[in-house]
Scaffold this motif. Structure first.
Motif, PDB file in Angstrom:
ATOM      1  N   TRP A  85      36.789  21.860 -25.813  1.00 15.07           N
ATOM      2  CA  TRP A  85      35.992  21.989 -24.589  1.00 15.07           C
ATOM      3  C   TRP A  85      35.255  20.673 -24.366  1.00 15.07           C
ATOM      4  CZ3 TRP A  85      30.945  25.315 -24.258  1.00 15.07           C
ATOM      5  CH2 TRP A  85      30.537  25.427 -22.937  1.00 15.07           C
ATOM      6  N   ASP A  86      35.655  19.959 -23.343  1.00  9.39           N
ATOM      7  CA  ASP A  86      35.031  18.671 -23.028  1.00  9.39           C
ATOM      8  C   ASP A  86      33.899  18.887 -22.035  1.00  9.39           C
ATOM      9  OD1 ASP A  86      36.590  16.837 -24.589  1.00  9.39           O
ATOM     10  OD2 ASP A  86      38.258  17.200 -23.220  1.00  9.39           O
ATOM     11  N   ILE A  87      32.686  18.615 -22.489  1.00  5.82           N
ATOM     12  CA  ILE A  87      31.523  18.800 -21.634  1.00  5.82           C
ATOM     13  C   ILE A  87      30.774  17.477 -21.495  1.00  5.82           C
ATOM     14  CG2 ILE A  87      31.293  21.236 -22.244  1.00  5.82           C
ATOM     15  CD1 ILE A  87      28.973  20.480 -24.079  1.00  5.82           C
ATOM     16  N   GLN A  88      29.948  17.397 -20.480  1.00  3.63           N
ATOM     17  CA  GLN A  88      29.156  16.195 -20.230  1.00  3.63           C
ATOM     18  C   GLN A  88      27.685  16.473 -20.540  1.00  3.63           C
ATOM     19  OE1 GLN A  88      29.895  14.748 -16.241  1.00  3.63           O
ATOM     20  NE2 GLN A  88      32.120  15.035 -16.446  1.00  3.63           N
ATOM     21  N   GLN A  89      26.966  15.422 -20.887  1.00  5.86           N
ATOM     22  CA  GLN A  89      25.575  15.589 -21.289  1.00  5.86           C
ATOM     23  C   GLN A  89      24.732  16.239 -20.207  1.00  5.86           C
ATOM     24  OE1 GLN A  89      23.635  12.277 -23.302  1.00  5.86           O
ATOM     25  NE2 GLN A  89      21.711  12.697 -22.214  1.00  5.86           N
ATOM     26  N   ASN A  90      24.966  15.872 -18.966  1.00  4.38           N
ATOM     27  CA  ASN A  90      24.112  16.414 -17.900  1.00  4.38           C
ATOM     28  C   ASN A  90      24.395  17.884 -17.596  1.00  4.38           C
ATOM     29  OD1 ASN A  90      26.630  15.570 -16.674  1.00  4.38           O
ATOM     30  ND2 ASN A  90      25.660  15.843 -14.695  1.00  4.38           N
ATOM     31  N   TRP A  91      25.460  18.432 -18.180  1.00  4.90           N
ATOM     32  CA  TRP A  91      25.734  19.865 -18.017  1.00  4.90           C
ATOM     33  C   TRP A  91      24.886  20.702 -18.976  1.00  4.90           C
ATOM     34  CZ3 TRP A  91      31.843  19.960 -18.317  1.00  4.90           C
ATOM     35  CH2 TRP A  91      32.371  19.200 -17.251  1.00  4.90           C
ATOM     36  N   ILE A  92      24.346  20.074 -20.002  1.00  8.14           N
ATOM     37  CA  ILE A  92      23.654  20.794 -21.077  1.00  8.14           C
ATOM     38  C   ILE A  92      22.179  20.975 -20.741  1.00  8.14           C
ATOM     39  CG2 ILE A  92      23.052  20.787 -23.526  1.00  8.14           C
ATOM     40  CD1 ILE A  92      25.447  18.871 -23.958  1.00  8.14           C
ATOM     41  N   ILE A  93      21.717  22.219 -20.813  1.00 10.08           N
ATOM     42  CA  ILE A  93      20.291  22.518 -20.679  1.00 10.08           C
ATOM     43  C   ILE A  93      19.823  23.090 -22.010  1.00 10.08           C
ATOM     44  CG2 ILE A  93      18.532  23.851 -19.474  1.00 10.08           C
ATOM     45  CD1 ILE A  93      20.302  23.901 -17.026  1.00 10.08           C
ATOM     46  N   PRO A  94      19.116  22.301 -22.815  1.00 12.67           N
ATOM     47  CA  PRO A  94      18.578  22.831 -24.065  1.00 12.67           C
ATOM     48  C   PRO A  94      17.572  23.941 -23.775  1.00 12.67           C
ATOM     49  CG  PRO A  94      18.582  20.432 -24.080  1.00 12.67           C
ATOM     50  CD  PRO A  94      18.843  20.866 -22.671  1.00 12.67           C
ATOM     51  N   GLU A  95      17.689  25.027 -24.500  1.00 14.16           N
ATOM     52  CA  GLU A  95      16.855  26.202 -24.284  1.00 14.16           C
ATOM     53  C   GLU A  95      16.306  26.703 -25.618  1.00 14.16           C
ATOM     54  OE1 GLU A  95      15.256  28.475 -22.894  1.00 14.16           O
ATOM     55  OE2 GLU A  95      16.108  29.250 -21.035  1.00 14.16           O
ATOM     56  N   THR A  96      15.350  27.615 -25.550  1.00 14.62           N
ATOM     57  CA  THR A  96      14.730  28.130 -26.776  1.00 14.62           C
ATOM     58  C   THR A  96      15.519  29.276 -27.401  1.00 14.62           C
ATOM     59  OG1 THR A  96      13.331  29.589 -25.453  1.00 14.62           O
ATOM     60  CG2 THR A  96      12.426  27.446 -26.059  1.00 14.62           C
ATOM     61  N   GLY A  97      16.479  29.834 -26.691  1.00 16.71           N
ATOM     62  CA  GLY A  97      17.261  30.922 -27.248  1.00 16.71           C
ATOM     63  C   GLY A  97      18.170  31.525 -26.201  1.00 16.71           C
ATOM     64  N   VAL A  98      19.203  32.226 -26.648  1.00 11.69           N
ATOM     65  CA  VAL A  98      20.137  32.847 -25.714  1.00 11.69           C
ATOM     66  C   VAL A  98      19.495  34.037 -25.007  1.00 11.69           C
ATOM     67  CG1 VAL A  98      22.309  34.134 -25.536  1.00 11.69           C
ATOM     68  CG2 VAL A  98      22.225  31.988 -26.819  1.00 11.69           C
ATOM     69  N   ILE A  99      18.650  34.802 -25.698  1.00 13.07           N
ATOM     70  CA  ILE A  99      17.998  35.931 -25.024  1.00 13.07           C
ATOM     71  C   ILE A  99      17.123  35.436 -23.874  1.00 13.07           C
ATOM     72  CG2 ILE A  99      16.358  37.832 -25.269  1.00 13.07           C
ATOM     73  CD1 ILE A  99      17.454  38.295 -28.071  1.00 13.07           C
ATOM     74  N   PRO A 100      16.249  34.432 -24.071  1.00 13.64           N
ATOM     75  CA  PRO A 100      15.532  33.896 -22.914  1.00 13.64           C
ATOM     76  C   PRO A 100      16.472  33.399 -21.821  1.00 13.64           C
ATOM     77  CG  PRO A 100      14.511  33.116 -24.931  1.00 13.64           C
ATOM     78  CD  PRO A 100      15.784  33.824 -25.327  1.00 13.64           C
ATOM     79  N   ALA A 101      17.617  32.839 -22.231  1.00  6.00           N
ATOM     80  CA  ALA A 101      18.579  32.348 -21.242  1.00  6.00           C
ATOM     81  C   ALA A 101      19.149  33.478 -20.395  1.00  6.00           C
ATOM     82  CB  ALA A 101      19.704  31.589 -21.943  1.00  6.00           C
ATOM     83  N   LEU A 102      19.356  34.647 -21.005  1.00  2.00           N
ATOM     84  CA  LEU A 102      19.853  35.790 -20.234  1.00  2.00           C
ATOM     85  C   LEU A 102      18.822  36.216 -19.199  1.00  2.00           C
ATOM     86  CD1 LEU A 102      21.462  37.975 -23.066  1.00  2.00           C
ATOM     87  CD2 LEU A 102      22.567  36.275 -21.604  1.00  2.00           C
ATOM     88  N   PHE A 103      17.572  36.331 -19.622  1.00  2.00           N
ATOM     89  CA  PHE A 103      16.502  36.689 -18.688  1.00  2.00           C
ATOM     90  C   PHE A 103      16.391  35.649 -17.575  1.00  2.00           C
ATOM     91  CE2 PHE A 103      15.345  39.610 -21.958  1.00  2.00           C
ATOM     92  CZ  PHE A 103      14.447  40.515 -21.437  1.00  2.00           C
ATOM     93  N   ASN A 241      22.642  30.128 -39.158  1.00  2.00           N
ATOM     94  CA  ASN A 241      21.435  30.904 -39.445  1.00  2.00           C
ATOM     95  C   ASN A 241      20.159  30.102 -39.140  1.00  2.00           C
ATOM     96  OD1 ASN A 241      20.696  33.543 -40.140  1.00  2.00           O
ATOM     97  ND2 ASN A 241      19.906  32.873 -42.109  1.00  2.00           N
ATOM     98  N   LEU A 242      20.072  29.642 -37.894  1.00  2.00           N
ATOM     99  CA  LEU A 242      18.946  28.827 -37.456  1.00  2.00           C
ATOM    100  C   LEU A 242      18.141  29.504 -36.345  1.00  2.00           C
ATOM    101  CD1 LEU A 242      20.735  25.335 -37.300  1.00  2.00           C
ATOM    102  CD2 LEU A 242      19.294  26.238 -39.148  1.00  2.00           C
ATOM    103  N   ALA A 243      18.147  30.839 -36.308  1.00  2.00           N
ATOM    104  CA  ALA A 243      17.476  31.538 -35.205  1.00  2.00           C
ATOM    105  C   ALA A 243      16.002  31.175 -35.108  1.00  2.00           C
ATOM    106  CB  ALA A 243      17.646  33.051 -35.363  1.00  2.00           C
ATOM    107  N   GLY A 244      15.362  30.992 -36.258  1.00  2.00           N
ATOM    108  CA  GLY A 244      13.939  30.674 -36.257  1.00  2.00           C
ATOM    109  C   GLY A 244      13.618  29.293 -35.723  1.00  2.00           C
ATOM    110  N   MET A 245      14.635  28.468 -35.500  1.00  2.00           N
ATOM    111  CA  MET A 245      14.429  27.130 -34.953  1.00  2.00           C
ATOM    112  C   MET A 245      14.363  27.124 -33.423  1.00  2.00           C
ATOM    113  SD  MET A 245      13.919  24.854 -37.173  1.00  2.00           S
ATOM    114  CE  MET A 245      14.132  24.397 -38.878  1.00  2.00           C
ATOM    115  N   HIS A 246      14.733  28.245 -32.815  1.00  2.00           N
ATOM    116  CA  HIS A 246      14.610  28.415 -31.362  1.00  2.00           C
ATOM    117  C   HIS A 246      15.220  27.250 -30.582  1.00  2.00           C
ATOM    118  CE1 HIS A 246      12.249  32.045 -31.753  1.00  2.00           C
ATOM    119  NE2 HIS A 246      11.528  31.435 -32.682  1.00  2.00           N
ATOM    120  N   THR A 247      16.506  27.024 -30.844  1.00  2.00           N
ATOM    121  CA  THR A 247      17.222  25.953 -30.161  1.00  2.00           C
ATOM    122  C   THR A 247      18.624  26.425 -29.786  1.00  2.00           C
ATOM    123  OG1 THR A 247      16.023  24.251 -31.390  1.00  2.00           O
ATOM    124  CG2 THR A 247      18.098  23.589 -30.382  1.00  2.00           C
TER     125      THR A 247
END
Length: 397
Positions: A85-103, A241-247
């Motif tokens: 999967w070839d992606i570009q940097q500007n497509w990426i939005i760093p977030e604190t977690g997938v659950i917040p991303a769903l909301f 297993n990095l859930a506590g890192m919120h990334t």
């Protein structure tokens, strides 16, 4: 090379799954572990832990942080090498977690009272993301033939065609039923959504955890048209297993959809990521591949152990074939217990603290979900307790 045989007790250390277990039964033997929440009982990859220690030694300042170029390069490289999967940097939005991303996705792409479609049974935050944002929950039940789950395409299309349905949240691989969707299934789902102007949010947090013989397809790799209608949620949290890192990393190729998502973040005063989470993600994707490959071997061994044990000792519990994730789905309906009786039996008699099937929707009544990401001897001990408890239950008639 890596230690997948030992665990560290997290009792009293602030672990969510451990504390919940002791809330249910306070007096437990030391060797009873929670096998519920998708949080491994393995030590993190030493490459990540050592890298974080080195980072703190070099720069002992924990201020506000932004992702670096090396961070984005690591994410891009992982997606290319592991998922083609070839992606570009500007497509990426760093977030604190997938659950917040769903909301955030629900709020960014729909209005109150508009419909959000999900395929059930499914990971319970999907329901919360819809209900707690005052949207209309639209469900399409997966078809279960006693061996495997399939998409009910007739029902799915009918629900997608409703004028109020604006968004579909896909779980891929599917949690809790363990399906890795085939390319043809994904293409059919995506076409229905495209034909009916339904935006797709694809939760692919488990996409690195695929069992031998199966292949995961990132939805955006199927076609440019699909990619322009899709928000893909990714994270290193389950894999390492990095859930506590919120990334986590939300990938949005469509500029219009990306801007709407970013506007939603701004409306909440989003302040960015955990400084150590940023580094942990980069380390995971650049330094911990050998640990990851070893993990997959251990998970498959655990999967096969449970399947064999249940067939030989408690065939009344049907273990569904696990294609992806490390969360195995058990059909316990032949035990002829109500969901309340089943929960009590597992927790009080077998001392097994799993995720009850009913939390994933009505279709989950009579099912259990077990987390296999733990030392094999922990599973062996748990299965011995289950066998003993079931023999006692059967003897009572």
């Amino acid at each position: 090379m890596y230690d997948f045989s030992n665990y560290i007790s997290r009792r009293g250390k602030g672990s969510m799954k451990w504390e919940r277990m002791y809330e249910k039964v306070s007096d437990l033997p030391e060797d009873v572990l929670p096998l519920s929440v998708a949080d491994m009982e393995f030590k993190c990859a030493p490459e990540i832990i050592d890298g974080l220690k080195e980072t703190l030694n070099e720069l002992p300042v924990l201020g506000y942080a932004v992702p670096t170029k090396s961070y984005y390069d690591a994410v891009i490289q992982w997606m290319r090498e592991k998922h083609k999967w070839d992606i570009q940097q500007n497509w990426i939005i760093p977030e604190t977690g997938v659950i917040p991303a769903l909301f955030n996705s629900v709020k960014a792409y729909t209005k109150p009272e508009e419909g959000v479609l999900i395929m059930t049974p499914v990971y319970y935050p999907f329901y919360n993301a819809v209900k707690r944002t005052n949207r209309k929950l639209v469900t399409s039940s997966l078809l279960y033939n006693g061996e495997r789950y399939e998409v009910d395409f007739d029902d799915f299309e009918k629900k997608a065609q409703a004028s109020t349905t604006k968004l579909f949240i896909l779980c891929s691989p599917h949690n809790p039923v363990g399906r890795v969707w085939e390319k043809e299934e994904l293409e059919k789902i995506a076409k229905i959504c495209l034909d009916n102007d339904v935006i797709i949010v694809s939760d692919e947090i488990h996409f690195d955890l695929i069992m031998p013989g199966y292949h995961h397809h990132v939805l955006n790799t199927l076609s440019e048209e699909i990619a322009m209608n899709t928000v893909v949620c990714t994270a290193p949290s389950k894999t390492f297993n990095l859930a506590g890192m919120h990334t986590c990393n939300i990938v949005i190729q469509n500029e219009n959809l990306r801007e709407k998502y970013q506007e939603e973040l701004l409306s909440q005063g989003h302040m960015g990521l955990n400084i150590l989470g940023i580094k942990a993600c980069e380390l995971a994707y650049t330094k911990a591949n050998n640990w990851y490959e070893s993990l997959l071997t251990q998970l498959n061994e655990n999967k096969e152990y449970i399947e064999t044990f249940m067939k030989e000792n408690i065939p009344e519990i049907k273990v569904l074939n696990l294609e992806g994730t490390y969360l195995q789905w058990w059909d316990c309906r032949e035990l002829n217990m109500s969901k309340e009786e089943l929960e009590t039996f597992m927790q009080k008699e077998a001392l097994l603290f799993l995720d009850e099937g009913y939390i994933f929707g009505d279709e989950g009544d009579g099912f259990e979900r077990i987390n296999l990401a733990c030392p094999k001897h922990v599973l062996e001990s748990g299965m011995m307790r289950l066998k003993k408890a079931y023999q006692k239950y059967k003897s009572k008639g």
